[in-house]
Structure formats: C-alpha cells, structure tokens
Write an enzyme that holds these catalytic residues in place. Structure first.
Site, PDB file in Angstrom:
ATOM      1  N   ASP A  86       0.812  -1.231   0.000  1.00  0.00           N
ATOM      2  CA  ASP A  86       0.000   0.000   0.000  1.00  0.00           C
ATOM      3  C   ASP A  86       0.841   1.275   0.000  1.00  0.00           C
ATOM      4  O   ASP A  86       0.294   2.378   0.073  1.00  0.00           O
ATOM      5  CB  ASP A  86      -0.923   0.019   1.225  1.00  0.00           C
ATOM      6  N   HIS A 185     -11.339   7.371   4.541  1.00  0.00           N
ATOM      7  CA  HIS A 185     -10.398   8.477   4.733  1.00  0.00           C
ATOM      8  C   HIS A 185     -11.105   9.756   4.289  1.00  0.00           C
ATOM      9  O   HIS A 185     -11.856   9.733   3.314  1.00  0.00           O
ATOM     10  CB  HIS A 185      -9.150   8.316   3.844  1.00  0.00           C
ATOM     11  N   CYS A 279      -4.757   9.818  -3.110  1.00  0.00           N
ATOM     12  CA  CYS A 279      -4.094   8.849  -2.224  1.00  0.00           C
ATOM     13  C   CYS A 279      -2.640   8.631  -2.635  1.00  0.00           C
ATOM     14  O   CYS A 279      -1.795   8.336  -1.796  1.00  0.00           O
ATOM     15  CB  CYS A 279      -4.801   7.504  -2.271  1.00  0.00           C
TER      16      CYS A 279
HETATM   17  N1  ARG Z   1      -5.293   0.291   0.796  1.00  0.00           N
HETATM   18  C1  ARG Z   1      -5.046   1.543   1.416  1.00  0.00           C
HETATM   19  C2  ARG Z   1      -5.663   1.569   2.797  1.00  0.00           C
HETATM   20  O1  ARG Z   1      -6.749   1.074   2.947  1.00  0.00           O
HETATM   21  C3  ARG Z   1      -5.568   2.664   0.575  1.00  0.00           C
HETATM   22  C4  ARG Z   1      -5.221   4.007   1.111  1.00  0.00           C
HETATM   23  C5  ARG Z   1      -5.829   5.109   0.321  1.00  0.00           C
HETATM   24  N2  ARG Z   1      -5.277   6.357   0.667  1.00  0.00           N
HETATM   25  C6  ARG Z   1      -5.960   7.471   0.890  1.00  0.00           C
HETATM   26  N3  ARG Z   1      -5.312   8.589   1.059  1.00  0.00           N
HETATM   27  N4  ARG Z   1      -7.272   7.462   0.965  1.00  0.00           N
HETATM   28  O2  ARG Z   1      -5.086   2.076   3.741  1.00  0.00           O
END
Ligand code: ARG
Length: 286
Positions: A86, A185, A279
């Site tokens: 990630d 988020h 992200c």
């Molecule tokens: N797979 C990551 C998580 O769930 C994705 C993060 C996405 N990042 C963001 N800034 N929304 O943590």
C-alpha cells in the site's frame, strides 16, 4: 414606437463572474507501485482474491506523475519498500504544513512500517519531523484548506490526533466524522479545490459534520453517487487544474462550470486498493 420584442438578456443583470481560479506550483511526493498488490483487506474496495495487474498499475501511476510534471509541478519519489503493497498511497505517509512534518502512525499493522520510511525520507531531505503520539493516516485524514486543516475520524485517524496536529502546525483543526466504510479516509469524501473551496459527499458524514461543512463551504460542490462510486473526490488541485479519476465525469462537468480545468487520469488498477490520484500524492508544503 416600442419594439414588439424586447431582448430580455440585455436588460437582466449579468451574473457576477466567479473569480478566475489561479494555479500555484506544487511540490509532491509519490511512490512507484513496484510492490503493489492486494493481499489483505483493510477497506471495502480491497478484494484479496482478485488478481492485480501490476504493469497496468505502474503505467497508470506513471501517467499521473507525468500529468503533474506537464502542469509544471515538482514530483519527488520515495523508494518503494518490498512487503509494503500500500506504500503507493503516499498521501498517508505524513502531513506537511509550512515545512513542518507530522509523521504518520497507521491504524493497521500491515501499513505501520510505511511511517518510518516517510519519516526517514523527510529527515534526509532536511525537514524537521514530529513523531505522533496518536494514530493519524497523514493527508488521508488531514486536509489543508487555506488556513485551516479539515480532520477526519471514524475509521482510521484517532480524534486525539486532531489536537496534536493543531499544536504541531499552529492551525485551526476542524474535526469531521466519517460514517461510511467505503469513504474511510477524509480524502475520499472531500476534494480541496483551492484555499476556500471544496467538493464533497455529504452522505459520508454524520449530520453534525455535514452542518459544519455546509456552514464553512456554502458553495461546496456536492458530488453525486456515481462520482463517489469511482472515488471521484480523491482529487488533487493546484487551485485551477483538478486531477481526478477519469470515470468521475459528473464531477468533471461541475468543476468546468465553476471555472476549474479538470485533468482526468485513469487509475482504475489502483482503485483495487481503495485509492485514487489524491491517495497517491503527498503534498510537500514548505
Ligand atoms: N489500501 C489503502 C488503505 O486502505 C488505501 C489508502 C488510500 N489512501 C488514501 N489517502 N485514501 O489504507
């Protein structure tokens, strides 16, 4: 004699033109998706069984980087770490305001080591780094709009981290509570367009937080369900050009209407991890 047809448009007051959006050159940090895969699920977008096309992810990510370069922005890169799939979502690695770095502290063990990688990168680049006491997932939940910081909580960032961020940055921090696990988020539910404007998804917030956002941003662009379903709000603006998921066509039209220039990018492969352009992009505000 009076003309029988009056040209109505010539006598009606003309709408006041909105101020022309102005771009400011930006400095971003990104991380190549060299080790990108979906082998655990920490948000509803992630389906570990489904194969991920890493070559495609790399090509899409490269197009995002190129879009920033074409807009005249600076892009630095942090080395991807094997075993941290990630890490491509660099926005979560830290928050930088006025050259001060607040390190991240991740909620899930699978991502915890990303915090140190970012801390080391910023330290090597000469930035003072503050180690956080409470969980905060960087710019995933801390969004700078003008002089204030919008701060999400509910899924990842600990609400106690909000006061910590306010103290570190000397800025007003506005807590906002998220309620829908698909928008876990803050940067999946709010897009910062410039120092005074946002686009957002009301349904992602508690009624109280919706009220806060409506009062602060009465002209906020409200995203529809179709744009939300492709993480359309996970966008990056330089004040004029708004880099957003290509699939978010309704939002792009609304932005154009307000004088912004949408810059669509296809990050469909990275949506498998639950992320979009924002992200993948950490802003370095020095
Ligand atoms: N797979 C990551 C998580 O769930 C994705 C993060 C996405 N990042 C963001 N800034 N929304 O943590």
């Amino acid at each position: 004699t009076l003309p029988t047809v009056i040209n109505v448009t010539s006598v009606l007051p003309r709408p006041v033109a909105a101020a022309e959006p102005v771009a400011r050159p930006r400095h971003y940090l990104m991380c190549r998706p060299e080790h990108f895969e979906v082998r655990y699920a920490i948000n509803p977008w992630m389906r570990p069984g489904r194969p991920v096309d890493r070559e495609r992810a790399l090509a899409q990510w490269e197009a995002l980087r190129q879009a920033y370069l074409d807009l005249g922005h600076r892009v630095d890169l942090i080395d991807p770490v094997p075993g941290l799939p990630d890490m491509v979502y660099a926005a979560n690695g830290a928050t930088v305001v006025d050259g001060t770095v607040l390190g991240a502290r991740f909620r899930h063990p699978q991502r915890q080591a990303e915090a140190a990688a970012h801390r080391d990168w910023f330290a090597a680049a000469g930035f003072p780094v503050v180690e956080p006491e409470f969980v905060n997932e960087g710019e995933g939940d801390l969004l700078v709009v003008g002089d204030v910081v919008l701060a999400g909580h509910g899924f990842r960032t600990d609400p106690r981290a909000h006061a910590e961020a306010a103290a570190v940055f000397g800025r007003e921090v506005v807590p906002l509570e998220l309620v829908d696990p698909c928008f876990y988020h803050l940067d999946t539910a709010v897009a910062v367009l410039d120092d005074a404007h946002i686009a957002w998804l009301p349904a992602a917030f508690t009624p109280a937080s919706q009220e806060v956002l409506r009062a602060r941003f009465p002209e906020g662009i409200v995203a529809g369900p179709a744009d939300a379903a492709v993480l359309g709000l996970n966008a990056v603006s330089d004040g004029r050009h708004v880099v957003l998921p290509a699939q978010a066509t309704g939002l792009a039209a609304a932005l154009r209407e307000r004088g912004y220039t949408p810059v669509p990018v296809d990050l469909s492969e990275l949506l498998n991890g639950g992320g979009g352009p924002k992200c993948c992009t950490l802003e370095v505000r020095s």
